[in-house]
Design a protein around this motif. Structure first.
Motif, PDB file in Angstrom:
ATOM      1  N   UNK A 117       0.832  -1.204   0.000  1.00  0.00           N
ATOM      2  CA  UNK A 117       0.000   0.000   0.000  1.00  0.00           C
ATOM      3  C   UNK A 117       0.870   1.259   0.000  1.00  0.00           C
ATOM      4  N   UNK A 118       1.864   1.295   0.884  1.00  0.00           N
ATOM      5  CA  UNK A 118       2.701   2.489   0.999  1.00  0.00           C
ATOM      6  C   UNK A 118       3.470   2.762  -0.291  1.00  0.00           C
ATOM      7  N   UNK A 119       4.004   1.713  -0.889  1.00  0.00           N
ATOM      8  CA  UNK A 119       4.788   1.920  -2.105  1.00  0.00           C
ATOM      9  C   UNK A 119       3.904   2.333  -3.278  1.00  0.00           C
ATOM     10  N   UNK A 120       2.713   1.716  -3.390  1.00  0.00           N
ATOM     11  CA  UNK A 120       1.828   2.024  -4.522  1.00  0.00           C
ATOM     12  C   UNK A 120       1.198   3.399  -4.388  1.00  0.00           C
ATOM     13  N   UNK A 121       0.665   3.702  -3.206  1.00  0.00           N
ATOM     14  CA  UNK A 121      -0.103   4.937  -3.041  1.00  0.00           C
ATOM     15  C   UNK A 121       0.771   6.166  -2.801  1.00  0.00           C
ATOM     16  N   UNK A 122       2.063   5.951  -2.582  1.00  0.00           N
ATOM     17  CA  UNK A 122       2.994   7.083  -2.490  1.00  0.00           C
ATOM     18  C   UNK A 122       3.637   7.371  -3.838  1.00  0.00           C
ATOM     19  N   UNK A 123       3.228   6.615  -4.882  1.00  0.00           N
ATOM     20  CA  UNK A 123       3.844   6.738  -6.210  1.00  0.00           C
ATOM     21  C   UNK A 123       5.353   6.523  -6.143  1.00  0.00           C
ATOM     22  N   UNK A 124       5.749   5.587  -5.302  1.00  0.00           N
ATOM     23  CA  UNK A 124       7.166   5.240  -5.218  1.00  0.00           C
ATOM     24  C   UNK A 124       7.995   6.117  -4.310  1.00  0.00           C
ATOM     25  N   UNK A 125       7.383   7.093  -3.638  1.00  0.00           N
ATOM     26  CA  UNK A 125       8.148   7.970  -2.743  1.00  0.00           C
ATOM     27  C   UNK A 125       8.499   7.273  -1.435  1.00  0.00           C
ATOM     28  N   UNK A 126       7.756   6.213  -1.121  1.00  0.00           N
ATOM     29  CA  UNK A 126       8.083   5.384   0.043  1.00  0.00           C
ATOM     30  C   UNK A 126       8.527   4.007  -0.442  1.00  0.00           C
ATOM     31  N   UNK A 127       9.615   3.538   0.099  1.00  0.00           N
ATOM     32  CA  UNK A 127      10.119   2.198  -0.191  1.00  0.00           C
ATOM     33  C   UNK A 127      10.215   1.463   1.140  1.00  0.00           C
ATOM     34  N   UNK A 128       9.616   0.263   1.221  1.00  0.00           N
ATOM     35  CA  UNK A 128       9.588  -0.488   2.468  1.00  0.00           C
ATOM     36  C   UNK A 128      10.357  -1.793   2.302  1.00  0.00           C
ATOM     37  N   UNK A 129      11.336  -2.006   3.158  1.00  0.00           N
ATOM     38  CA  UNK A 129      12.111  -3.244   3.177  1.00  0.00           C
ATOM     39  C   UNK A 129      11.730  -4.028   4.427  1.00  0.00           C
ATOM     40  N   UNK A 130      11.267  -5.266   4.259  1.00  0.00           N
ATOM     41  CA  UNK A 130      10.834  -6.099   5.374  1.00  0.00           C
ATOM     42  C   UNK A 130      11.936  -7.081   5.774  1.00  0.00           C
TER      43      UNK A 130
END
Length: 341
Positions: A62-75
């Protein structure tokens, strides 16, 4: 001399390019554009199939898609970076990673007010726990974490904790006499099991399977989902559904990192966290039902306390309430207990 200086300069350049593991900064610019990309490293202890990680994958998407790539999440699940919740929380506090999803019990080491949720038999059911955690009590405590350089987003759950051991069915506090009991890294949890008669001590979760296998401990407690996903049924024979503590989790972020984000990204993270809470709780309860049947199929002998047996454990735990009332605050305890009404 010139050759030596050249080699030293080359070494400095290589080290600067490599940086520290995980990246030198929490934010990066990509593609030469005007938009800045913020990287969130989210580390936690549970395995990939457990509800917290499954919901974290959706949170990431959700964060990566709805931020248009401005957020990147590494799990980083399954204790890849840190072997205990305490270590992961400390890493978030120091800014070594941006987020984690620890058991709330470990948070009491950083803010003792959270000890209220560790009190035995505090909540009668899930609904009472949600009333307290999502209401004024829980939200005020999350807000208070900002004094510890931590941003508390929402509470999730691991579910009610239950006791297992290798000696026999547990039906009364007397059955726990002398058991070498592993507890969470929380003095309140340790005191609770000592009040039941066990020989209790804390131990890191990441090394627990081996400790049980080697006989360092006879007994432990955790939610049903973790018994199954961590294969504790291989090293524990008896499971008693005590439900002595409701085990909440929380999504935590480094406070400075969160406050450095543009307001729209802060809002997106909070929205994603609230969706995580709803989905994760639903999945956790579903997994509890499914995994309990799997534990039985794997050979664990399961028994549930009667109301009379549960009352005996409640009476044994009264000394814990007395000991911690001044430290936690009677007002917080009463506020939590009121959620059962």
């Amino acid at each position: 001399m010139k050759k030596l200086l050249g080699l030293l300069l080359m070494a400095i350049i290589i080290l600067a390019a490599c940086g520290r593991p995980g990246g030198e900064s929490t934010t990066t610019s990509e593609g030469g554009g005007d938009e800045e990309v913020y990287t969130i490293r989210l580390a936690h202890l549970v395995p990939e199939e457990q509800s917290s990680h499954v919901a974290a994958v959706k949170f990431k998407e959700k964060l990566e898609a709805e931020s248009d790539g401005r957020l990147k999440v590494e799990l980083y699940p399954n204790g890849q970076l840190y072997g205990s919740d305490r270590e992961a929380i400390e890493a978030v506090q120091l800014g070594n990673v941006e987020m984690t999803i620890p058991a709330v019990a470990a948070m009491a080491s950083f803010n003792e007010k959270f000890s209220v949720f560790d009190l035995p038999f505090l909540f009668n059911n899930h609904e009472a726990a949600y009333e307290a955690l999502d209401g004024e009590l829980g939200q005020s405590l999350l807000k208070d974490l900002e004094n510890n350089d931590i941003k508390g987003l929402v509470f999730g759950e691991n579910g009610f904790r239950h006791v297992s051991n290798n000696e026999g069915p547990i039906e009364s506090p007397e059955d726990m006499q002398g058991l070498k009991m592993r507890t969470l890294e929380s003095p309140l949890h340790t005191d609770t099991f000592n009040a039941f008669g066990a020989n209790a001590s804390p131990f890191a979760f990441g090394e627990l399977y081996t400790a049980l296998q080697q006989g360092t401990y006879d007994a432990m407690d955790c939610p049903i989902s973790l018994y199954y996903t961590n294969k504790f049924y291989e090293v524990q024979d008896y499971l008693t559904l005590t439900g002595h503590v409701y085990a909440a989790t929380a999504i935590l972020a480094n406070n400075d990192f969160y406050n450095s984000l543009p307001e729209d990204l802060q809002a997106l993270i909070m929205e994603g966290a609230e969706e995580f809470r709803t989905e994760q709780r639903q999945l956790a309860q579903q997994q509890d039902t499914e995994f309990l049947e799997q534990l039985k199929a794997e050979g664990m002998q399961v028994n549930e306390l009667t109301d009379e047996q549960r009352s005996a454990f409640r009476e044994a735990a009264e000394s814990v309430y007395t000991k911690y009332e001044d430290q936690i605050g009677k007002d917080l305890i009463d506020q939590a207990l009121a959620a059962n009404e």
